[in-house]
Design an enzyme around this catalytic site. Structure first.
Site, PDB file in Angstrom:
ATOM      1  N   ARG A  15       2.823   5.739  -0.487  1.00  0.00           N
ATOM      2  CA  ARG A  15       2.820   5.051  -1.785  1.00  0.00           C
ATOM      3  C   ARG A  15       2.842   3.528  -1.666  1.00  0.00           C
ATOM      4  O   ARG A  15       2.664   2.821  -2.651  1.00  0.00           O
ATOM      5  CB  ARG A  15       4.000   5.547  -2.641  1.00  0.00           C
ATOM      6  CG  ARG A  15       3.738   6.940  -3.208  1.00  0.00           C
ATOM      7  CD  ARG A  15       5.004   7.544  -3.759  1.00  0.00           C
ATOM      8  NE  ARG A  15       5.573   6.701  -4.800  1.00  0.00           N
ATOM      9  CZ  ARG A  15       6.862   6.727  -5.147  1.00  0.00           C
ATOM     10  NH1 ARG A  15       7.690   7.533  -4.523  1.00  0.00           N
ATOM     11  NH2 ARG A  15       7.314   5.946  -6.103  1.00  0.00           N
ATOM     12  N   GLY A  80      10.265  16.873   9.106  1.00  0.00           N
ATOM     13  CA  GLY A  80      11.526  16.861   8.354  1.00  0.00           C
ATOM     14  C   GLY A  80      12.579  15.997   9.031  1.00  0.00           C
ATOM     15  O   GLY A  80      12.453  15.641  10.203  1.00  0.00           O
ATOM     16  N   LYS A 333       7.856 -31.246  10.972  1.00  0.00           N
ATOM     17  CA  LYS A 333       7.668 -30.060  11.817  1.00  0.00           C
ATOM     18  C   LYS A 333       7.982 -30.402  13.261  1.00  0.00           C
ATOM     19  O   LYS A 333       7.538 -31.451  13.750  1.00  0.00           O
ATOM     20  CB  LYS A 333       6.211 -29.593  11.724  1.00  0.00           C
ATOM     21  CG  LYS A 333       5.925 -28.345  12.529  1.00  0.00           C
ATOM     22  CD  LYS A 333       4.552 -28.330  13.185  1.00  0.00           C
ATOM     23  CE  LYS A 333       4.474 -29.219  14.397  1.00  0.00           C
ATOM     24  NZ  LYS A 333       3.275 -29.047  15.217  1.00  0.00           N
ATOM     25  N   ASN A 368      -0.714 -35.984  15.315  1.00  0.00           N
ATOM     26  CA  ASN A 368      -0.239 -35.261  16.492  1.00  0.00           C
ATOM     27  C   ASN A 368      -1.282 -34.349  17.109  1.00  0.00           C
ATOM     28  O   ASN A 368      -1.097 -33.851  18.200  1.00  0.00           O
ATOM     29  CB  ASN A 368       1.004 -34.437  16.120  1.00  0.00           C
ATOM     30  CG  ASN A 368       0.728 -33.446  15.016  1.00  0.00           C
ATOM     31  OD1 ASN A 368      -0.115 -33.683  14.138  1.00  0.00           O
ATOM     32  ND2 ASN A 368       1.415 -32.327  15.038  1.00  0.00           N
TER      33      ASN A 368
HETATM   34  C1  UD1 Z   1      16.237  12.893   1.965  1.00  0.00           C
HETATM   35  C2  UD1 Z   1      17.362  13.896   1.933  1.00  0.00           C
HETATM   36  C3  UD1 Z   1      17.952  13.955   0.525  1.00  0.00           C
HETATM   37  C4  UD1 Z   1      18.444  12.586   0.126  1.00  0.00           C
HETATM   38  C5  UD1 Z   1      17.310  11.563   0.247  1.00  0.00           C
HETATM   39  C6  UD1 Z   1      17.840  10.191   0.032  1.00  0.00           C
HETATM   40  C7  UD1 Z   1      16.723  15.586   3.571  1.00  0.00           C
HETATM   41  C8  UD1 Z   1      16.176  16.937   3.764  1.00  0.00           C
HETATM   42  N1  UD1 Z   1      16.820  15.175   2.315  1.00  0.00           N
HETATM   43  O1  UD1 Z   1      15.238  13.370   1.100  1.00  0.00           O
HETATM   44  O2  UD1 Z   1      19.018  14.864   0.481  1.00  0.00           O
HETATM   45  O3  UD1 Z   1      18.936  12.604  -1.190  1.00  0.00           O
HETATM   46  O4  UD1 Z   1      16.727  11.608   1.566  1.00  0.00           O
HETATM   47  O5  UD1 Z   1      16.773   9.289   0.015  1.00  0.00           O
HETATM   48  O6  UD1 Z   1      17.093  14.944   4.523  1.00  0.00           O
HETATM   49  N2  UD1 Z   1      11.536  10.844   7.972  1.00  0.00           N
HETATM   50  C9  UD1 Z   1      11.074  10.815   9.266  1.00  0.00           C
HETATM   51  N3  UD1 Z   1      10.521  11.944   9.787  1.00  0.00           N
HETATM   52  C10 UD1 Z   1      10.408  13.099   9.070  1.00  0.00           C
HETATM   53  C11 UD1 Z   1      10.883  13.108   7.750  1.00  0.00           C
HETATM   54  C12 UD1 Z   1      11.439  11.973   7.229  1.00  0.00           C
HETATM   55  O7  UD1 Z   1      11.167   9.805   9.937  1.00  0.00           O
HETATM   56  O8  UD1 Z   1       9.908  14.069   9.626  1.00  0.00           O
HETATM   57  C13 UD1 Z   1      12.117   9.636   7.404  1.00  0.00           C
HETATM   58  C14 UD1 Z   1      11.251   9.116   6.277  1.00  0.00           C
HETATM   59  O9  UD1 Z   1      10.368   8.109   6.772  1.00  0.00           O
HETATM   60  C15 UD1 Z   1      12.252   8.527   5.321  1.00  0.00           C
HETATM   61  C16 UD1 Z   1      13.504   9.328   5.570  1.00  0.00           C
HETATM   62  O10 UD1 Z   1      13.343   9.954   6.814  1.00  0.00           O
HETATM   63  O11 UD1 Z   1      12.541   7.203   5.629  1.00  0.00           O
HETATM   64  C17 UD1 Z   1      13.812  10.335   4.473  1.00  0.00           C
HETATM   65  O12 UD1 Z   1      12.752  11.253   4.416  1.00  0.00           O
HETATM   66  P1  UD1 Z   1      12.160  11.766   3.057  1.00  0.00           P
HETATM   67  O13 UD1 Z   1      11.079  12.711   3.350  1.00  0.00           O
HETATM   68  O14 UD1 Z   1      11.897  10.633   2.156  1.00  0.00           O
HETATM   69  O15 UD1 Z   1      13.402  12.601   2.512  1.00  0.00           O
HETATM   70  P2  UD1 Z   1      13.748  12.813   0.994  1.00  0.00           P
HETATM   71  O16 UD1 Z   1      12.902  13.891   0.457  1.00  0.00           O
HETATM   72  O17 UD1 Z   1      13.793  11.522   0.280  1.00  0.00           O
END
Ligand code: UD1
Ligand code: MG
Length: 449
Positions: A15, A80, A333, A368
């Site tokens: 996004r 995840g 500078k 300069n």
């Molecule tokens: C997650 C939490 C949720 C919480 C929310 C807060 C989980 C399952 N859920 O959800 O409970 O309320 O954050 O913002 O943890 N990321 C990785 N690798 C991955 C997946 C994610 O690096 O495989 C990183 C993403 O870049 C991001 C963060 O982890 O910065 C959170 O991941 P995202 O998929 O946004 O989780 P949410 O659905 O927001």
């Protein structure tokens, strides 16, 4: 208790609509990733592992430039948050102690909050950072019983009743590293997103007789950035906080909402900052200085009693000693200006050193750059540089020396000498009057035609 940071930063950030990995977008001139890492650094961690995927090389370079001990763990497929954390463990093989999971896109978790989590770890095996959400939206919900955290339910998997809970999961977790690794090992992906949820560790921990609890923080700290609109909001939130802190620290801000700080701006007390001042990165202003309206500063040091602006520009390497005055439309500078130097109007000083109490006249320029190389201008103390002097570097002007206005100085000027390098003036008596008469007559003749 030794601490290791695990910073998740593998997400693509679709996004953001950007070629740049999300966590490298900047807030107050620092990548979001640095904000997250810096908060963690307050715990004096022994290790910092950044889990990167999209744009991993750029993320690695950025992480290392803040902390050269930072290590990158690659998560090539984002399966995840539990899977992401799991990627960090090989890098932590030799580490024993607590692991704290942070997020590269959640820049505002405070040092104080992390310290409270570390404290809570003394009493509980798993500590989760939660917050009361004004609008819980799609956050994971924390199911508690008094002090105990029973489990975390992701929004997608939550019942209507669970969705009504306003205590939400920030995602930040602390646990012993070995415990955390074992819990994550048991996480499956049998849920509505088909992902390995880090949040599942709470229920697994409890089933194994371990305890879990929630540390609460202000919702503002858990603000995540997913879009450019979020980024703009995060910037505004940062600035609001920085202004409030500046005021609290004894800095006068004539119009706080018009002053913009960088993530690392340092200003001493009793310094006055007027309206519409912008601080870029790496600026230090000592106590009792005055930064006047519409000035732009970056990579510079301003000492006690110095006055900068209005409308001044200090660029990287500008070093202003005590009581230096830099006035309107003056750019400095990579230059050292010793105590009491004054350059008050329309001047460029680059790659230079200027001795104590020297006065730089209006319109002076250190030339300069020859198109390929940069050269240095050295001016001694108590010198007087006449207005509109071009100092063609490399060049040295001695102590107590003077240059005549309009001079183009290409050769060194010894101590105490006056250098004049401009055409001799020619004065023709009565010539102007004659010329005016002639021209006016011509105009009168033309307007009759
Ligand atoms: C997650 C939490 C949720 C919480 C929310 C807060 C989980 C399952 N859920 O959800 O409970 O309320 O954050 O913002 O943890 N990321 C990785 N690798 C991955 C997946 C994610 O690096 O495989 C990183 C993403 O870049 C991001 C963060 O982890 O910065 C959170 O991941 P995202 O998929 O946004 O989780 P949410 O659905 O927001
Ligand atoms: Mg998210």
């Amino acid at each position: 208790m030794p601490v290791a940071l695990i910073v998740l930063a593998a997400g693509k950030g679709t996004r953001m609509q950007s070629d740049l990995p999300k966590v490298l977008h900047k807030i107050a001139h620092a990548p979001m990733l640095w904000h997250a890492m810096r908060a963690g650094q307050a715990l004096e961690p022994d290790a910092c592992v950044v889990v990167a995927g999209h744009g991993a090389e750029a993320v690695e370079a950025s992480a290392k430039s803040l902390d050269d001990r930072a290590v990158i763990a690659l998560q090539s497929e984002q399966l995840g948050t539990a899977h992401a954390v799991a990627q960090a463990f090989p890098a932590l093989e030799d580490f024993s102690g607590d692991a704290i999971v942070l997020y590269g896109d959640t820049p505002f978790i405070s040092e104080h909050t992390l310290a409270r989590m570390a404290e809570a770890r003394a009493r509980h095996d798993v500590v989760v950072l939660g917050f009361e959400a004004a609008d819980p939206a799609r956050y994971g919900r924390l199911i508690t019983d008094g002090d105990a955290l029973l489990r975390i339910v992701e929004f997608k998997d939550a019942s209507a009743e669970e969705r009504a809970i306003r205590l939400c999961n920030s995602g930040v977790v602390a646990a012993n590293k070995t415990t955390l690794a074992a819990l994550i090992d048991a996480v499956g992906n049998n849920n509505s997103a088909g992902e390995f949820y880090l949040t599942d560790i709470v229920e697994i921990a409890r089933a194994r007789g371990l305890s879990a609890t929630v540390v609460r923080c202000d919702e503002a700290e858990t603000m995540g950035v997913n879009s450019r609109a979020d980024l703009a909001q995060a910037e505004a939130a940062f600035q609001a906080r920085a202004r409030a802190e500046a005021l609290e620290n004894g800095i006068t801000l004539a119009a706080p909402e018009t002053v913009f700080f960088a993530w690392d701006t340092v200003i001493g007390r009793d310094t006055e900052v007027e309206q519409n001042v912008v601080f870029g990165p790496e600026v230090t202003v000592e106590s009792g200085a005055r930064i006047r309206a519409f000035s732009h500063l970056e990579g510079c040091h301003v000492s006690r009693g110095a006055v900068v602006g209005p409308y001044a520009r200090l660029r990287p390497g500008a070093e202003l000693a005590e009581d230096v005055h830099i006035g309107n439309f003056v750019e400095v500078k990579n230059a050292i200006l010793h105590e009491g130097v004054k350059a008050n109007h329309l001047t460029y000083i680059g790659d230079a050193e200027i001795g104590e109490r020297t006065n730089i006249g209006a319109g002076t320029i250190t030339c300069n750059y020859d198109g390929v190389f940069k050269h240095k201008t050295t001016i001694g103390k108590n010198a007087f540089i006449g207005s509109d002097t071009m100092l063609v570097a490399p060049v040295t002007v001695g102590d107590g020396a003077m240059t005549g206005s309009g001079s183009t100085i290409t050769r060194d000027v010894p101590d105490g000498a006056l250098a004049l390098a401009r055409p001799q003036q020619v004065t023709k008596d009565g010539f102007a009057t004659k010329l005016f008469t002639m021209l006016k007559a011509k105009r009168a003749k033309q307007s009759k035609q």
